[in-house]
Design a protein around this motif. Structure first.
Motif, PDB file in Angstrom:
ATOM      1  N   ASN A  72      23.980  18.591  49.966  1.00 37.35           N
ATOM      2  CA  ASN A  72      23.706  18.975  48.571  1.00 37.35           C
ATOM      3  C   ASN A  72      24.706  18.379  47.593  1.00 37.35           C
ATOM      4  OD1 ASN A  72      21.381  20.375  49.038  1.00 37.35           O
ATOM      5  ND2 ASN A  72      22.361  22.384  49.192  1.00 37.35           N
ATOM      6  N   GLU A  73      25.955  18.282  48.025  1.00 37.82           N
ATOM      7  CA  GLU A  73      26.995  17.746  47.135  1.00 37.82           C
ATOM      8  C   GLU A  73      26.722  16.280  46.816  1.00 37.82           C
ATOM      9  OE1 GLU A  73      31.780  17.127  47.167  1.00 37.82           O
ATOM     10  OE2 GLU A  73      31.013  18.793  48.370  1.00 37.82           O
ATOM     11  N   GLU A  74      26.377  15.500  47.861  1.00 38.62           N
ATOM     12  CA  GLU A  74      26.066  14.070  47.660  1.00 38.62           C
ATOM     13  C   GLU A  74      24.810  13.917  46.808  1.00 38.62           C
ATOM     14  OE1 GLU A  74      29.009  14.383  50.407  1.00 38.62           O
ATOM     15  OE2 GLU A  74      27.024  15.250  50.754  1.00 38.62           O
ATOM     16  N   ALA A  76      23.655  15.966  44.528  1.00 40.01           N
ATOM     17  CA  ALA A  76      23.984  16.278  43.126  1.00 40.01           C
ATOM     18  C   ALA A  76      24.710  15.107  42.470  1.00 40.01           C
ATOM     19  CB  ALA A  76      24.845  17.540  43.064  1.00 40.01           C
ATOM     20  N   LYS A  77      25.629  14.474  43.215  1.00 39.05           N
ATOM     21  CA  LYS A  77      26.374  13.334  42.649  1.00 39.05           C
ATOM     22  C   LYS A  77      25.461  12.138  42.390  1.00 39.05           C
ATOM     23  CE  LYS A  77      31.012  14.274  44.490  1.00 39.05           C
ATOM     24  NZ  LYS A  77      31.998  13.883  45.532  1.00 39.05           N
ATOM     25  N   VAL A  78      24.513  11.893  43.311  1.00 39.57           N
ATOM     26  CA  VAL A  78      23.584  10.765  43.135  1.00 39.57           C
ATOM     27  C   VAL A  78      22.677  11.019  41.929  1.00 39.57           C
ATOM     28  CG1 VAL A  78      21.632   9.523  44.159  1.00 39.57           C
ATOM     29  CG2 VAL A  78      23.631  10.026  45.553  1.00 39.57           C
ATOM     30  N   ILE A  79      22.200  12.264  41.778  1.00 41.35           N
ATOM     31  CA  ILE A  79      21.351  12.599  40.622  1.00 41.35           C
ATOM     32  C   ILE A  79      22.134  12.401  39.321  1.00 41.35           C
ATOM     33  CG2 ILE A  79      20.180  14.512  39.422  1.00 41.35           C
ATOM     34  CD1 ILE A  79      19.331  15.521  42.246  1.00 41.35           C
ATOM     35  N   GLN A  80      23.391  12.851  39.317  1.00 45.41           N
ATOM     36  CA  GLN A  80      24.241  12.648  38.129  1.00 45.41           C
ATOM     37  C   GLN A  80      24.397  11.167  37.809  1.00 45.41           C
ATOM     38  OE1 GLN A  80      27.515  15.519  39.504  1.00 45.41           O
ATOM     39  NE2 GLN A  80      27.991  15.235  37.351  1.00 45.41           N
ATOM     40  N   THR A  81      24.629  10.371  38.854  1.00 42.87           N
ATOM     41  CA  THR A  81      24.824   8.926  38.654  1.00 42.87           C
ATOM     42  C   THR A  81      23.553   8.279  38.127  1.00 42.87           C
ATOM     43  OG1 THR A  81      26.377   8.951  40.512  1.00 42.87           O
ATOM     44  CG2 THR A  81      25.619   6.802  39.767  1.00 42.87           C
ATOM     45  N   LEU A  82      22.406   8.642  38.717  1.00 41.97           N
ATOM     46  CA  LEU A  82      21.115   8.085  38.284  1.00 41.97           C
ATOM     47  C   LEU A  82      20.840   8.448  36.830  1.00 41.97           C
ATOM     48  CD1 LEU A  82      18.565   6.550  39.054  1.00 41.97           C
ATOM     49  CD2 LEU A  82      17.680   8.592  40.134  1.00 41.97           C
ATOM     50  N   LEU A  83      21.185   9.666  36.460  1.00 39.76           N
ATOM     51  CA  LEU A  83      20.995  10.146  35.088  1.00 39.76           C
ATOM     52  C   LEU A  83      21.906   9.391  34.116  1.00 39.76           C
ATOM     53  CD1 LEU A  83      19.251  12.323  33.825  1.00 39.76           C
ATOM     54  CD2 LEU A  83      21.079  13.982  34.205  1.00 39.76           C
ATOM     55  N   ASP A 262      15.355  28.782  43.071  1.00 35.38           N
ATOM     56  CA  ASP A 262      16.768  28.815  43.486  1.00 35.38           C
ATOM     57  C   ASP A 262      17.001  28.013  44.773  1.00 35.38           C
ATOM     58  OD1 ASP A 262      15.409  30.353  45.280  1.00 35.38           O
ATOM     59  OD2 ASP A 262      16.632  32.170  45.048  1.00 35.38           O
ATOM     60  N   ARG A 263      16.077  27.078  45.072  1.00 39.00           N
ATOM     61  CA  ARG A 263      16.170  26.383  46.349  1.00 39.00           C
ATOM     62  C   ARG A 263      16.680  24.945  46.238  1.00 39.00           C
ATOM     63  NH1 ARG A 263      15.219  28.550  51.660  1.00 39.00           N
ATOM     64  NH2 ARG A 263      15.549  30.702  51.027  1.00 39.00           N
ATOM     65  N   ALA A 264      16.864  24.429  45.047  1.00 37.21           N
ATOM     66  CA  ALA A 264      17.218  23.009  44.914  1.00 37.21           C
ATOM     67  C   ALA A 264      18.611  22.703  45.478  1.00 37.21           C
ATOM     68  CB  ALA A 264      17.129  22.582  43.460  1.00 37.21           C
ATOM     69  N   GLY A 265      19.503  23.691  45.489  1.00 34.83           N
ATOM     70  CA  GLY A 265      20.854  23.471  46.009  1.00 34.83           C
ATOM     71  C   GLY A 265      21.718  22.598  45.110  1.00 34.83           C
ATOM     72  N   LEU A 266      21.214  22.298  43.906  1.00 33.99           N
ATOM     73  CA  LEU A 266      21.929  21.376  43.020  1.00 33.99           C
ATOM     74  C   LEU A 266      23.045  22.071  42.256  1.00 33.99           C
ATOM     75  CD1 LEU A 266      18.903  19.410  41.504  1.00 33.99           C
ATOM     76  CD2 LEU A 266      20.475  18.632  43.266  1.00 33.99           C
ATOM     77  N   ILE A 267      22.786  23.322  41.845  1.00 29.49           N
ATOM     78  CA  ILE A 267      23.770  24.019  41.006  1.00 29.49           C
ATOM     79  C   ILE A 267      25.054  24.251  41.807  1.00 29.49           C
ATOM     80  CG2 ILE A 267      24.230  26.105  39.637  1.00 29.49           C
ATOM     81  CD1 ILE A 267      21.156  26.211  39.142  1.00 29.49           C
ATOM     82  N   ASP A 268      24.908  24.641  43.095  1.00 29.91           N
ATOM     83  CA  ASP A 268      26.095  24.841  43.936  1.00 29.91           C
ATOM     84  C   ASP A 268      26.796  23.518  44.224  1.00 29.91           C
ATOM     85  OD1 ASP A 268      25.511  27.509  44.050  1.00 29.91           O
ATOM     86  OD2 ASP A 268      24.357  27.359  45.915  1.00 29.91           O
ATOM     87  N   GLY A 269      25.997  22.450  44.443  1.00 31.28           N
ATOM     88  CA  GLY A 269      26.580  21.168  44.851  1.00 31.28           C
ATOM     89  C   GLY A 269      27.176  20.368  43.712  1.00 31.28           C
ATOM     90  N   ALA A 270      26.760  20.655  42.470  1.00 40.46           N
ATOM     91  CA  ALA A 270      27.218  19.835  41.332  1.00 40.46           C
ATOM     92  C   ALA A 270      28.619  20.256  40.873  1.00 40.46           C
ATOM     93  CB  ALA A 270      26.235  19.978  40.178  1.00 40.46           C
ATOM     94  N   PRO A 271      29.489  19.273  40.591  1.00 37.53           N
ATOM     95  CA  PRO A 271      30.797  19.602  40.013  1.00 37.53           C
ATOM     96  C   PRO A 271      30.642  19.983  38.542  1.00 37.53           C
ATOM     97  CG  PRO A 271      30.541  17.223  40.197  1.00 37.53           C
ATOM     98  CD  PRO A 271      29.312  17.829  40.793  1.00 37.53           C
ATOM     99  N   LYS A 385      27.178  20.947  36.171  1.00 37.62           N
ATOM    100  CA  LYS A 385      26.553  22.260  36.397  1.00 37.62           C
ATOM    101  C   LYS A 385      25.423  22.528  35.397  1.00 37.62           C
ATOM    102  CE  LYS A 385      29.285  24.489  39.547  1.00 37.62           C
ATOM    103  NZ  LYS A 385      28.905  24.243  40.939  1.00 37.62           N
ATOM    104  N   PHE A 386      25.640  22.159  34.130  1.00 35.65           N
ATOM    105  CA  PHE A 386      24.631  22.404  33.104  1.00 35.65           C
ATOM    106  C   PHE A 386      23.386  21.541  33.367  1.00 35.65           C
ATOM    107  CE2 PHE A 386      28.664  23.471  30.989  1.00 35.65           C
ATOM    108  CZ  PHE A 386      28.383  24.766  30.598  1.00 35.65           C
ATOM    109  N   GLY A 387      23.636  20.279  33.721  1.00 36.32           N
ATOM    110  CA  GLY A 387      22.518  19.381  34.034  1.00 36.32           C
ATOM    111  C   GLY A 387      21.739  19.857  35.237  1.00 36.32           C
ATOM    112  N   ALA A 388      22.454  20.435  36.223  1.00 32.04           N
ATOM    113  CA  ALA A 388      21.802  20.894  37.458  1.00 32.04           C
ATOM    114  C   ALA A 388      20.849  22.056  37.197  1.00 32.04           C
ATOM    115  CB  ALA A 388      22.866  21.302  38.479  1.00 32.04           C
TER     116      ALA A 388
END
Length: 535
Positions: A72-74, A76-83, A262-271, A385-388
């Motif tokens: 989930n952490e990776e 979230a980071k990839v989604i942030q980078t793509l965004l 609540d299943r995406a796991g992004l909010i927990d994984g995102a810095p 976190k806000f983006g997630a």
């Protein structure tokens, strides 16, 4: 189709109904490419564009990162980078590229080639999943960096300008129409993954955007322009109530992933705060076969984006893009793929078809709105976190939006038929055959792949398989190429054919200088046209 009443024919003909006159620019658009709405409205519309492009931005890494070994952490980071990279590319494209209000985001076209790299077996002996993820990511980065040169060279050298010069309204119809209609598999099949959320979203969106303005005459523009925000908020709250109420507690894992909020796991994984930077996963690695396969995917994306650029110009109430402007846009899109490779987004870049459809739904084609949405992309990619929170919108809600947006883009392609002679058998053949083949050939390739786990071309060289299978799996690519070839080779020298193709309508846009509107819509900012003149 003739645009007016034709010459003498006596009194009887005067009563005959006249066809709708063809229009160079789409009428009834509230704000065209150069006219921005007031700031509060522009900011809300920009946020809406950000919400819409999130779908692809989240879906692609969600599908690919777990296969690469990331958690989930990776993800979230990839989604942030793509965004983050999508925000940069959208700004660059709207300022220096085609100058259209086009969002440049992730592309499904690059996914099959990326999956080939993931499954290539080069990293199967790596035990640590995070190490495997990093190595696979660096291999994808290397392939993207090499593939970007194709669009950069074709765009900035003017070679693509010479290709698009031979486009006519007739050959543009299948290309643009299937750029939208060809994505049908991402529409209702996605809605059906959680029909109790997806279907209400689709019905509410159609009701708010199409019926409400006619029911409530006061403030009708609000419903047309902000239908996406209204409908997504209503259905998201409803989906959250279902989740909290325990509706999915005993459901199958697949249903839980699609339906729960609540299943995406992004909010927990995102810095909380993180700025993506180039080479964040390490130095890219290069493989010749993978690079060639990615170049083919890049070429397919280039053809699809040409169709999307034409659709965006239509919905922004601009004139047809001169070939030199399409070429310039393609060059900057190549720069976008290079940035994707440098930052490591796991995916290439192309014009977002869903955002092109949003221009039609809102009837706002303003360049400023899309630049504001690019600001939202960069802002929310840094504040993880806000983006997630927004990125965890259930996928069926996004799929319901696609049903409308892809339909609009497809219809935008069909609108170019107003310039063609539909009573010509040549027109009917080119139109019907290219659209039919454009749907039928990819259907065979995709069906074969689903059944067998590999495409119809299956040799020991994965990269060679991709070079053949990927282009024939794209509806817009097949239809566009067939229509382009037939339109430019079939009885081209006959006198009346030029008129049947609608070519005479686009003569004034063959060169940048021949129509003053081209300068108004597409000239570069900061007086840069002086140093980089368009031809």
């Amino acid at each position: 189709m003739a645009g007016g009443g034709g010459g003498g024919g006596g009194g009887a003909k005067a009563d005959e109904p006249q066809p709708h006159p063809p229009k160079d620019q789409l009428p009834n658009v509230s704000y065209c490419i150069t006219s921005p709405p007031r700031w509060p409205e522009a900011i809300l519309l920009g946020f809406q564009h950000y919400l819409v492009m999130l779908g692809t931005t989240v879906l692609i890494p969600t599908a690919l990162v777990p296969q690469m070994g990331g958690g989930n952490e990776e993800k979230a980071k990839v989604i942030q980078t793509l965004l983050f990279v999508a925000g940069l590319n959208t700004l660059l494209q709207s300022l220096f590229g085609s100058r259209l209000p086009a969002v440049i985001g992730g592309s499904y076209t690059f996914v099959p080639t990326t999956i080939s790299i993931i499954l290539s077996g080069r990293f199967s002996n790596v035990q640590d999943p995070i190490d495997k993820f990093n190595r696979t990511m660096r291999a994808i980065q290397g392939a993207l960096i090499v593939a970007s040169t194709l669009q950069i060279v074709l765009g900035f050298s003017g070679l693509w300008r010479n290709v698009t010069r031979f486009l006519s309204p007739l050959s543009a119809v299948p290309l643009v129409a299937l750029t939208g209609f060809g994505l049908y598999e991402f529409g209702f099949p996605g809605v059906a993954k959680c029909v109790e959320i997806g279907l209400p979203e689709l019905i509410i969106l159609v009701f708010i955007s199409q019926y409400m303005p006619h029911v409530l005459h006061s403030g009708k523009d609000v419903f047309v322009r902000f239908a996406v925000i209204f409908s997504v908020v209503i259905v998201w709250i409803y989906a959250h109530l279902l989740t909290v109420g325990g509706a999915y507690n005993g459901a199958a894992p697949k249903t839980q992933i699609s339906c729960r909020t609540d299943r995406a796991g992004l909010i927990d994984g995102a810095p909380w705060i993180r700025v993506p930077y180039p080479f964040q996963w390490g130095a890219p690695s290069f493989d010749a076969g993978e690079a060639f396969a990615m170049m083919m995917a890049s070429f397919v994306a280039l053809v699809e984006s040409t169709g999307a650029f034409i659709a965006v110009s239509r919905f922004a109430s601009a004139t047809m893009l001169p070939p030199s402007i399409i070429s310039r846009g393609v060059g900057w899109q190549g720069v976008g793929i290079l940035l994707s490779g440098l930052f490591g987004t796991v995916n290439g870049s192309s014009v977002s078809v869903e955002n092109a459809g949003l221009l039609a739904l809102t009837r706002v084609g303003s360049r400023r709105v899309v630049q504001i949405s690019a600001g939202f992309m960069i802002f929310f990619s840094i504040l993880g976190k806000f983006g997630a929170v927004f990125a965890s919108i259930p996928a069926p809600i996004i799929a319901a939006l696609y049903c409308l947006f892809f339909a609009y883009v497809g219809a935008g392609g069909l609108s170019f038929l107003q310039f063609c002679n539909l009573n010509s058998f040549r027109t009917m053949f080119i139109l019907g055959f290219s659209i039919f083949v454009g749907l039928s050939v990819p259907q065979y390739f995709n069906e074969y792949t689903v059944v067998n786990g590999y495409g119809p071309v299956h040799t020991s060289g994965r990269w060679f398989n991709d070079i053949v299978n990927v282009p024939f799996s794209s509806e817009a690519f097949v239809a566009g190429c067939v229509a382009y070839f037939l339109d430019n080779t079939l009885h081209r020298r006959d006198g009346g054919i030029r008129k049947d193709r609608g070519k005479h309508w686009w003569d004034k846009f063959r060169s940048f200088k021949t129509d003053t509107r081209s300068e108004e819509f597409y000239s570069l900012p900061f007086n840069l046209n002086k140093y980089f003149p368009s031809v």
